[in-house]
Design a protein around this motif. Structure first.
Motif, short mmCIF file in Angstrom:
data_model
loop_
_atom_site.label_atom_id
_atom_site.label_comp_id
_atom_site.label_asym_id
_atom_site.label_seq_id
_atom_site.Cartn_x
_atom_site.Cartn_y
_atom_site.Cartn_z
N ALA A 1 0.82 -0.93 0.44
CA ALA A 1 -0.30 -0.08 -0.10
C ALA A 1 1.13 1.49 0.07
O ALA A 1 0.66 1.97 -1.19
CB ALA A 1 -0.99 -0.02 1.12
N ILE A 2 1.80 0.91 0.91
CA ILE A 2 2.64 2.27 1.21
C ILE A 2 3.46 2.87 -0.01
O ILE A 2 4.05 3.97 -1.18
CB ILE A 2 4.03 2.13 1.63
N VAL A 3 4.72 1.59 -1.16
CA VAL A 3 5.15 1.63 -2.08
C VAL A 3 3.34 1.76 -3.09
O VAL A 3 4.39 3.09 -4.25
CB VAL A 3 5.52 0.91 -2.57
N ALA A 4 2.90 1.29 -3.02
CA ALA A 4 2.28 1.96 -4.18
C ALA A 4 1.16 2.86 -4.61
O ALA A 4 1.22 4.26 -5.26
CB ALA A 4 0.79 1.14 -4.48
N ARG A 5 1.20 4.27 -3.12
CA ARG A 5 0.98 5.40 -2.45
C ARG A 5 2.29 6.34 -3.50
O ARG A 5 1.57 7.81 -4.18
CB ARG A 5 0.79 5.44 -1.73
N LEU A 6 3.45 5.71 -2.91
CA LEU A 6 4.25 6.65 -3.31
C LEU A 6 4.76 6.73 -5.19
O LEU A 6 4.87 7.84 -5.49
CB LEU A 6 6.24 5.78 -3.02
N LEU A 7 4.89 5.42 -5.77
CA LEU A 7 4.37 5.14 -6.63
C LEU A 7 4.07 6.45 -7.55
O LEU A 7 4.22 7.21 -8.70
CB LEU A 7 4.94 3.96 -7.92
#
Ligand code: IP8
Length: 245
Positions: free
Chosen positions: A85-91
């Motif tokens: 979820a965090i990686v997706a938001r950053l991307l």
């Protein structure tokens, strides 16, 4: 300039509701990272409402291990879903984030010393990516698998990557004195021992005293601050409490 930034579990999740991302605070943190666009940034996050309850259910901690693969997978899977979820938001915000899962590479030896091979993280940094690691469960010689916290990862990363700056973003605005005021700078444990409580032996997950002690030994300045000061930290300014050993 290499920066290690930990986003505490209480910042990125709603701690009161199991497995719930705090979209608002995570969104603000992601925006601060995207706006600052810092070179050579490693992000670490804690568990908050992910992972901890699974670890408790299976009685796994940083010292008590399990050899039940299903339990290990369950704990890891919860942390991996938060990491996704965090990686997706950053991307989505344009930050070139990539996941790094400690379970796949890290280990505790029979003396419980933790080691995290950093070849892949360092190469990601060289290539302009932002590695995103998370508290996890890791293989532990003689004990099956045990928990590694985000704070332990921060220490390993800061030392192993020779980081220039370390930031710990949690829900508190810094290390607080007896009047709940932020202590601007800490250069020795003796200066703050009476405020933090000299003994931290009962706090295995690392209370503030344990954290300060570790950070004083890092060799890089560490900043302890709240979400509102993340942009300042990423801009290279002092934020919250600066701990310089
Ligand atoms: O929140 C927890 O990491 P932390 C990792 O940094 C777990 O203590 C529970 C697998």
């Amino acid at each position: 300039m290499t920066t290690v930034l930990k986003l505490g579990g209480s910042v990125v999740t709603d701690k009161a509701t199991p497995e719930t991302v705090d979209e608002e605070t995570l969104g603000a943190a992601v925006e601060a990272v995207a706006d600052a666009d810092p070179a050579r940034l490693v992000v670490v996050h804690g568990g908050g409402s992910f992972g901890h309850h699974n670890a408790e259910k299976h009685a796994v901690s940083s010292t008590d291990g399990t050899d039940d693969a299903e339990a290990v997978f369950e704990i890891h899977d919860a942390m991996r879903r938060l990491n996704d979820a965090i990686v997706a938001r950053l991307l989505a915000a344009g930050v070139p984030a990539l996941p790094v899962h400690p379970l796949s590479v890290a280990v505790r030896d029979a003396e419980a010393d933790f080691s995290l091979p950093l070849d892949s993280t360092a190469t990601m940094l060289d290539e302009g990516f932002v590695p995103v690691l998370h508290g996890d469960v890791v293989a532990h010689a003689g004990s099956g698998a045990t928990i590694v916290s985000g704070d332990e990862l921060v220490t390993s990363l800061a030392r192993g990557l020779d980081a220039d700056r370390v930031g710990l973003c949690s829900t508190v605005p810094g290390v607080l004195d007896e009047n709940d005021e932020v202590i601007p700078e800490i250069t020795s444990f003796e200066d703050v021992a009476s405020v933090l409580g000299g003994s931290d032996t009962t706090d295995v997950t690392g209370g503030m005293a344990a954290k300060v002690r570790e950070l004083l030994e890092l060799g890089a300045p560490a900043h302890v601050f709240g979400p509102g000061a993340l942009a300042d930290f990423l801009a290279g300014d002092d934020a919250g409490t600066v701990i310089r050993g």
